[in-house]
Structure formats: structure tokens, C-alpha cells
Design an enzyme around this catalytic site. Structure first.
Site, mmCIF file in Angstrom:
data_model
loop_
_atom_site.group_PDB
_atom_site.id
_atom_site.type_symbol
_atom_site.label_atom_id
_atom_site.label_comp_id
_atom_site.label_asym_id
_atom_site.label_seq_id
_atom_site.Cartn_x
_atom_site.Cartn_y
_atom_site.Cartn_z
ATOM 1 N N ASP A 243 0.856 -1.186 0.000
ATOM 2 C CA ASP A 243 0.000 0.000 0.000
ATOM 3 C C ASP A 243 0.894 1.239 0.000
ATOM 4 O OD1 ASP A 243 -1.902 1.934 0.441
ATOM 5 O OD2 ASP A 243 -2.117 1.480 2.584
ATOM 6 N N ASP B 248 -4.142 3.785 2.808
ATOM 7 C CA ASP B 248 -5.570 3.485 3.007
ATOM 8 C C ASP B 248 -5.797 2.019 3.402
ATOM 9 O OD1 ASP B 248 -5.133 2.123 0.657
ATOM 10 O OD2 ASP B 248 -6.723 3.089 -0.495
ATOM 11 N N ASP C 60 -1.797 -1.157 -3.723
ATOM 12 C CA ASP C 60 -2.137 -0.381 -4.922
ATOM 13 C C ASP C 60 -1.020 -0.436 -5.964
ATOM 14 O OD1 ASP C 60 -0.227 1.451 -3.882
ATOM 15 O OD2 ASP C 60 -1.800 2.333 -2.630
ATOM 16 N N ASP D 137 -4.939 -10.146 -15.676
ATOM 17 C CA ASP D 137 -5.908 -11.200 -15.360
ATOM 18 C C ASP D 137 -7.238 -10.805 -15.990
ATOM 19 O OD1 ASP D 137 -7.325 -13.238 -14.028
ATOM 20 O OD2 ASP D 137 -6.094 -13.014 -12.230
ATOM 21 N N ASP E 205 -9.248 -16.138 -16.453
ATOM 22 C CA ASP E 205 -9.967 -16.667 -15.299
ATOM 23 C C ASP E 205 -11.026 -17.697 -15.722
ATOM 24 O OD1 ASP E 205 -10.465 -16.066 -12.324
ATOM 25 O OD2 ASP E 205 -12.484 -15.862 -13.147
ATOM 26 N N GLU F 76 -7.056 -20.624 -16.735
ATOM 27 C CA GLU F 76 -7.397 -21.354 -15.513
ATOM 28 C C GLU F 76 -8.457 -22.385 -15.880
ATOM 29 O OE1 GLU F 76 -8.985 -20.678 -10.968
ATOM 30 O OE2 GLU F 76 -9.840 -19.533 -12.602
ATOM 31 N N HIS G 152 -3.779 -17.136 -5.084
ATOM 32 C CA HIS G 152 -4.647 -16.391 -4.153
ATOM 33 C C HIS G 152 -5.882 -17.192 -3.734
ATOM 34 C CE1 HIS G 152 -6.308 -16.071 -8.105
ATOM 35 N NE2 HIS G 152 -7.441 -15.644 -7.596
ATOM 36 N N ASP G 153 -6.055 -18.397 -4.277
ATOM 37 C CA ASP G 153 -7.248 -19.200 -3.980
ATOM 38 C C ASP G 153 -6.978 -20.369 -3.048
ATOM 39 O OD1 ASP G 153 -8.929 -17.689 -5.596
ATOM 40 O OD2 ASP G 153 -8.515 -18.889 -7.387
#
Ligand code: GLC
Length: 631
Positions: free
Chosen positions: A103, A107, A111, A180, A282, A340, A411-412
């Protein structure tokens, strides 16, 4: 190809792409080697006899479904030939989950400028290309995998100017950017969907999968969402239901409509014109749905976790769509694509990636990261042995016209070292063993952020600390089905995707150096002992191990293009040669937490890398992984 019927033997079926993958999957899930079909009498059984052998568990309707699927594929993969050299076969790719990476403005959300700050870190690691999870405008029901506007950057992540700078800075460093693309569905807040619901004259009316219900309050079919519950939302404005295979806010696009497909190709080309180098597509294998959207089979639904999947995981027009997609967009730019693909095995994947077919470059297939007979939520330690076996099959059977991907995290899925060893006793050894495997097998390695420093699962304390839509919906379902709250939480905790989404651990300062603000998700409290800064200076750190191995891979083409040759059969260890011309490397790994005896001598070999300080003459210690050069 001959039509498959109840009279066809399992051996014959196993020779067909779909038959091979389905039988292999079923056998794998019960822990049986598929060589049973090829080498024993079992292979002579006729398909129709399965109902008897399984005492009716696999009933006639199951066989009917299977037959439809088996006869849906007419093509067979080619074999032989030389490997064509490509940049992406030589590349090491790093996945960034931008929300949790860095970040820059306090916030609490990662980013684009944060990514730019860390590009030198990635370059130093040896990364060639970055796959960035979605950064488009999104209401974030599924953290960006629900796109509201494909031409806009998510406000929390920055602006289009920031994006242009990111691309430029990546290219300046000689790296590439892989975006992605989520094209199976859009957010329900996308203007196409909004117009499709609300405007009877909309040009987007047929952009989504709309159907009449089967009666008052009854959806068009029994398909279940991968995120639990029915896969249909009812919209009174149209008195119709719209399909969503994922969350209630991720509406499936109607790929049957050429206008939809052309719109998607235009979006892809718009990003290609900007200079992006490729795409991760995806859930791309779900885009073609069976005509008529028939009900899903109960038993298949129970086996696979959700009903209906047999009607879209390898749909009738999948190859046609992929081919057309390539012709109209990324093929013209020679951009890289990784699809994927959930549920497809080696042979079906070959038909999607063989270079002669002009569809995808590579796919992510997932069987190896879940143990046979288990689900991602099973309470168990992950066994590396079946994973090695599965990877080996891809090494030897995938063919020279196709190229595997190599990954254990994204990330899954939870962090691999925690899956293998909940006690963390061997976490360094396991992290380095995984690095050894990924960087010495044939295929393109993908490293997920934090994997290179050995990040682990997080001890979330209660459900209020979880954010992932899939976990929360699953939790609700369990509780609704009368599981006690505490038990439901424990179950969800085994497999929650949030484990992989805690912030990247940069240093020992507040919030692991990820943000100066309030992080959007819990920071793993172990950041004071596991972080990139600490590992920079330690010669034996996981980070430096990754750096060294990436260098080793790049300076040894045998590790990239060399032939894979299994050294010997062993239950507990995985050892193989990679051979190119006169150059041969030998890799050995103990896949267990027990000391095992080495099967053959390495005396004449020169040790290049090890996850232990020294090696022993005849033994491999727990999770030991070594690389040697052969004379
Ligand atoms: C893919 C993504 C996952 C997302 C799903 C729906 O599996 O990796 O994060 O939830 O597709 O888009």
C-alpha cells in the site's frame, strides 16, 4: 474416433482424451494408480459393467451422462516433435495479489504505486513476468474478480496513469506484465448487466444467460454455485433468472452470442494495444455451457462438490471459442495466455494447449494441489507424494507440443508449507523443497507473492476476521445445515482463501511494512520473524534460496528444455534427471518427514544446491532436496 458405448472397455476409453482424464481423476480420488487400467484385467471391464461392480452406486443415469461427455470430443492430441522455444517457457512468473501486496497511500489497501515501489525487489529475485490479479473497476464482491468496467482501474488501486507508469516501469526493467482477464462473468454492476435487467430494448438483453423459471420461485435448473447455493438469481423486472456460477454478483456471460464474444475480444485488444504482454484467463474452461442447460446429475454433483459442473467444465464449444478468441486478439499480438481450467486433466488440457491447435499457451490444472479423496476443506496434512506423482505424469505424458505450468500456491489456496506441516517444524526445509521442485521440473514456474519468503497460513480467530466471499458463503451454508458455529469455522479455516491473502510481509515494522494505515485484512502476526527484509541478509534464507535457484535454472538450459527422466521408483522420494545434450542434472527429494535411504549413489555427482547444510552418504533427511550436476 469410434463411438463409445456401454460395450466399450475401460482400456479403450482410457485411450480417449476425455475418457483418460475422467477415469484418471476418479481413480486418483480414491488413491488408485491409473496403470491399473492399462496393466491389469480391470481395463477389460466394459463401461456398462460399472453399475454392477459398484452395486448400483454408479447407476445407469450416471453412465448416460458419462457417455455424453465421452462422445463429445472427436479430436485426439498429436505426439512427437521437437519443443519450440518461447520466452514464456524460459520465464519465471510471479503472481501479485494487488490488494495485499504493498500500500503506497496508507488506506490499508495495496495499490499500483505500491507495486512500482517493489519492482526492483522482483527483478532481484529473478522474475521475468508479473501476473497481476484483476485491477479493474469492481465493487469487490470477489476482490476484483467481479469486474464492473474493463477499461477502468479500481479507484483504491490508482488511476490509468498509474497503470501506464507500472507497465512502463516493468518493461524498463526487462520484465513483462500479464493481466488477469475475467470473461466467464462480469459484475452485476457492469453496465451490460444493468441494462440487460432494466431495459427491455437493450442491445445487451442477450449478453447474459437468462432463462424462465420452472415455476413460481423455482430456478431453471438445479445447478449450484461454486460459492454455495443455487446458481441462479431471480429478477422480477424480466420475470427471468440469470445464471451465476460464482457469487450472486458475478453474472455469467452468454458466449453463444457472437456480439458478446466480439466485445470481449475488443477489450482484450484494447489492453494489448497498451502493450501488455499476456493474460491469465480466469475460469476460461467454463465459458461454453451445454445446450438446453440440463439439470446436473446428483451423484456427479456430490462427487464434485456442486451440481451441474459436467455441463460446462469442458463445454461443447470450448475449443471453438478459444480458437476464435486467439485468432481475433492475442494471437495477432503473439501475447502469452494461461487459462485457468478447473477439472480438466492432461489429455483435455493437451487439446487446449497444443501449439498446432492455436488455442491457449498453457493451463493451470489443479488436481495436484488437493490430495486424493480430500477437499480443500479437509482437516488433514497434505501429502507431497501424490502431488509428485501427478506432476510426474504431466512431465512424461503432456508431450512436446504442450508445456506444463508449475505452481503450488495462488490467491485461492492456503499456503503450501502450512498444508504440509501444521507444526511448522520443517517449514524452511519444505519451502525450499517446493522451490527445488518448481524450479527444476519442466514447465513455467509461477511463484505466488510471499511464497519466496515462506509465508504461512494465518491463525484467524473467528469468522469476523474472514473476508473471502467463498468462505463466508460456505460458512453460512454449514451453519444452515446445522453444523455448530465453532465447527463450521474450523472447517472453513482449513481451506479459506484468506490464508493466501494476508498482506505481504516486507519487514518488522508496523503491519509488516505493508501499510501505514489500517490493513483491510489481518496481518499474519508472525511477520516479525518471517519477512523479506530479514531474509535479504541471511545467506540461508528462503528468499536467497529462491534467488539462487532461479539463477541456476537460467544458467542451465537443461533445467528448462531438458528431458525429464525419472531416476527410480520410490514411494517416499522423488528423483529425476534433466538432460539436454551432454548436460545432465540430478534432482532428489525426500517427500516425507522421516529420514529415508537414498536409492542410488550420488558420489560422482557435484552438489549444486541443498536445503540442508551438508548431505549424507546414504540417507535423505526429512524433506531434504538436492540438485547435482552429473559428470
Ligand atoms: C477464479 C479466481 C478466483 C475467483 C473465481 C471467480 O477461480 O482465481 O479468485 O473467485 O475465478 O472469478
Amino acid at each position: 474416433m469410434k463411438k463409445i458405448s456401454r460395450e466399450t472397455t475401460l482400456k479403450e476409453i482410457f485411450k480417449t482424451p476425455v475418457g483418460h482424464d475422467i477415469l484418471a481423476k476418479v481413480l486418483y480420488s480414491v488413491g488408485i494408480s491409473s496403470s491399473l487400467i492399462e496393466k491389469t484385467m480391470f481395463g477389460n471391464l466394459k463401461l456398462g459393467s460399472l453399475t454392477k461392480i459398484t452395486l448400483g452406486k454408479l447407476n445407469d443415469s450416471f453412465i448416460d451422462e458419462l457417455l455424453t461427455l465421452l462422445n463429445s470430443e472427436k479430436d485426439v492430441p498429436t505426439s512427437g516433435g521437437e519443443i519450440t522455444r518461447k520466452w514464456w517457457k524460459e520465464a519465471v512468473i510471479y503472481q501479485i495479489y494487488p490488494r495485499s501486496f504493498k500500500d503506497s497511500d496508507g488506506d490499508g489497501i495495496g495499490d499500483i504505486n505500491g507495486i512500482i515501489e517493489k519492482l526492483d525487489y522482483l527483478k532481484d529475485l529473478g522474475v521475468d513476468a508479473i501476473w497481476c490479479s484483476p485491477i479493474y473497476d469492481s465493487p469487490n464482491d470477489d476482490n476484483g474478480y467481479d469486474i464492473r468496467d474493463y477499461h477502468k482501474i479500481m479507484r483504491e488501486f490508482g488511476s490509468m496513469e498509474d497503470f501506464d507508469r507500472l507497465l512502463d516501469e516493468i518493461h524498463k526493467r526487462g520484465m513483462r506484465l500479464i493481466m488477469d482477464l475475467v470473461f466467464n462473468h462480469t459484475s452485476d454492476e457492469h453496465e451490460w448487466f444493468q441494462d440487460s435487467v432494466n431495459n427491455p430494448n437493450s442491445e445487451y438483453r442477450d449478453y447474459f444467460i437468462w432463462r424462465k423459471g420452472k415455476g413460481e420461485g423455482i430456478p431453471p435448473n438445479n445447478w449450484e454455485s461454486i460459492f454455495s447455493g443455487s446458481a441462479w438469481n431471480y429478477y422480477p423486472q424480466r420475470d427471468e433468472w440469470a445464471l451465476h456460477l460464482f457469487s450472486k454478483k458475478q453474472m455469467d456471460l452468454n458466449w453463444e452470442n457472437l456480439k458478446v464474444r466480439n466485445s470481449l475480444y475488443d477489450i482484450t485488444n484494447w489492453w494489448l494495444e497498451k502493450g501488455v504482454d499476456g493474460f491469465r484467463l480466469d475460469v476460461i474452461s467454463f465459458i461454453s455451457k451445454q445446450d438446453g442447460l440440463p439439470d446436473g446429475h446428483e451423484l456427479i454433483g456430490t462427487l464434485m462438490g456442486f451440481k451441474g459442473v459436467e455441463h460446462y467444465f469442458y463445454g461443447p464449444r470450448l475449443h471453438e471459442f478459444l480458437h476464435e478468441f486467439r485468432e481475433n486478439s492475442f494471437g495477432k499480438y503473439d501475447a502469452f495466455t494461461v487459462g485457468e481450467c478447473q477439472g480438466t486433466g492432461i489429455e483435455m488440457s493437451r487439446l487446449m494447449t497444443e501449439d498446432v491447435r492455436g488455442e491457449l499457451d498453457v493451463v493451470f490444472s489443479f488436481d495436484h494441489i488437493v490430495n486424493p479423496g480430500k477437499t480443500p476443506y479437509s482437516d488433514c496434512s497434505f501429502d507431497l507424494r501424490p502431488m509428485a506423482k501427478n506432476l510426474e505424469e504431466w512431465q512424461t505424458q503432456y508431450g512436446n507440443h504442450c508445456w506444463p505450468t508449475l505452481f503450488v500456491e495462488n490467491h485461492d489456496v492456503p499456503r503450501m508449507i502450512s498444508k504440509v506441516d501444521k507444526t511448522n517444524r520443517y517449514k524452511n526445509e519444505i519451502a525450499k523443497l517446493i522451490a527445488t521442485m518448481l524450479l527444476t521440473l519442466k514447465g513455467t514456474p509461477f511463484i505466488y507473492q510471499g511464497q519466496e519468503i515462506g509465508m504461512t497460513n494465518c491463525d484467524f480467530e473467528n469468522v469476523s476476521e474472514l473476508h473471502d466471499v467463498q468462505s463466508l458463503r460456505f460458512y453460512k451454508k454449514l451453519v444452515k445445515d446445522s453444523t455448530k458455529e465453532d465447527k463450521a469455522f474450523r472447517t472453513v479455516l482449513n481451506g479459506t482463501r484468506d490464508h493466501a491473502r494476508t498482506p505481504m510481509q516486507w519487514d518488522s515494522s508496523l503491519n509488516a511494512g505493508f501499510t501505514t494505515g489500517e490493513p483491510w485484512i489481518k496481518v499474519n502476526p508472525n511477520y516479525t520473524s518471517i519477512n523479506a527484509q530479514l531474509q535479504e541478509t541471511s545467506k540461508t534464507s528462503i528468499l536467497n534460496f529462491y534467488r539462487e535457484l532461479i539463477k541456476l535454472r537460467k544458467s542451465n538450459p537443461a533445467l528448462i528444455y531438458g528431458e525429464f527422466i525419472r531416476a527410480h521408483d520410490s514411494k517416499n522420494s522423488f528423483s529425476y534427471f534433466r538432460k539436454l545434450g551432454d548436460d545432465t542434472l540430478f534432482i532428489e527429494m525426500n517427500l516425507t518427514n522421516r529420514t529415508v535411504t537414498r536409492k542410488s549413489s550420488t558420489d560422482k555427482f557435484k552438489l549444486l544446491s541443498s536445503n540442508y547444510a551438508t548431505t549424507l552418504k546414504t540417507k535423505l533427511r526429512p524433506y531434504e532436496a538436492n540438485i547435482y550436476r552429473c559428470p
